[in-house]
Design a protein around this motif. Structure first.
Motif, mmCIF file in Angstrom:
data_model
loop_
_atom_site.group_PDB
_atom_site.id
_atom_site.type_symbol
_atom_site.label_atom_id
_atom_site.label_comp_id
_atom_site.label_asym_id
_atom_site.label_seq_id
_atom_site.Cartn_x
_atom_site.Cartn_y
_atom_site.Cartn_z
ATOM 1 N N ILE A 15 0.861 -1.184 0.000
ATOM 2 C CA ILE A 15 0.000 0.000 0.000
ATOM 3 C C ILE A 15 0.894 1.229 0.000
ATOM 4 N N ARG A 16 0.524 2.225 -0.799
ATOM 5 C CA ARG A 16 1.269 3.493 -0.816
ATOM 6 C C ARG A 16 0.299 4.624 -0.516
ATOM 7 N N ALA A 17 0.600 5.399 0.517
ATOM 8 C CA ALA A 17 -0.205 6.563 0.895
ATOM 9 C C ALA A 17 0.533 7.818 0.470
ATOM 10 N N SER A 18 -0.172 8.684 -0.274
ATOM 11 C CA SER A 18 0.442 9.924 -0.724
ATOM 12 C C SER A 18 -0.592 11.043 -0.720
ATOM 13 N N GLY A 19 -0.103 12.264 -0.729
ATOM 14 C CA GLY A 19 -1.000 13.421 -0.767
ATOM 15 C C GLY A 19 -1.868 13.490 0.473
ATOM 16 N N ARG A 20 -3.071 13.995 0.297
ATOM 17 C CA ARG A 20 -4.049 14.108 1.385
ATOM 18 C C ARG A 20 -5.121 13.054 1.141
ATOM 19 N N ILE A 21 -5.332 12.158 2.094
ATOM 20 C CA ILE A 21 -6.227 11.019 1.914
ATOM 21 C C ILE A 21 -7.626 11.351 2.423
ATOM 22 N N SER A 22 -8.593 11.206 1.540
ATOM 23 C CA SER A 22 -9.981 11.540 1.860
ATOM 24 C C SER A 22 -10.782 10.284 2.201
ATOM 25 N N GLY A 23 -11.975 10.503 2.680
ATOM 26 C CA GLY A 23 -12.885 9.402 2.940
ATOM 27 C C GLY A 23 -13.168 8.617 1.674
ATOM 28 N N GLU A 24 -13.289 9.312 0.551
ATOM 29 C CA GLU A 24 -13.525 8.647 -0.733
ATOM 30 C C GLU A 24 -12.357 7.733 -1.097
ATOM 31 N N ASP A 25 -11.134 8.151 -0.803
ATOM 32 C CA ASP A 25 -9.970 7.292 -1.056
ATOM 33 C C ASP A 25 -10.092 5.991 -0.270
#
Length: 122
Positions: A15-25
């Protein structure tokens, strides 16, 4: 953004998390989490990208709901989680709170991604 990494050893979810993570993500990532929960063993490599900014609208609520739900239902399945990041706060947080995560947890730098994959698979 949450993206699934495909270049992983068998039995390991990347898993890669980047930017700003929203509920939709998080909602878009739900099928991957469901598949993870169906596995006999949960082995994860989570990469926190240099541009990761935290949670956007609804992100924290969805993270807590999804994360705690999976954790409570599949606690014994968690075997290894490799957290990969060069951010100091990630390393400090995992060292302080890693004891709350089931299974083994290890923190790696971004240059050590291949080592993290091998460790998670082991």
């Amino acid at each position: 953004m949450i993206e699934v990494l495909t270049d992983m050893p068998d039995g390991v979810t990347g898993i890669r998390a980047s930017g700003r993570i929203s509920g939709e993500d998080f909602r878009a990532f739900a099928p991957t989490m469901a598949a993870l929960g169906a596995a006999e063993e949960i082995r994860i490599v989570e990469v926190i990208a240099p541009d990761y900014e935290g949670f956007g609208p609804g992100g924290l609520a969805e993270d807590l709901k999804m994360g705690f739900g999976t954790l409570l239902r599949h606690h014994a399945a968690f075997k290894r989680i490799a957290v990969v990041s060069d951010k100091d706060w990630v390393r400090h947080t995992m060292h302080a709170l890693g004891w709350m995560v089931p299974g083994e947890v290890a923190v790696f730098g971004l240059d050590d991604l291949d080592e993290a994959k091998q460790w998670a698979a082991g």
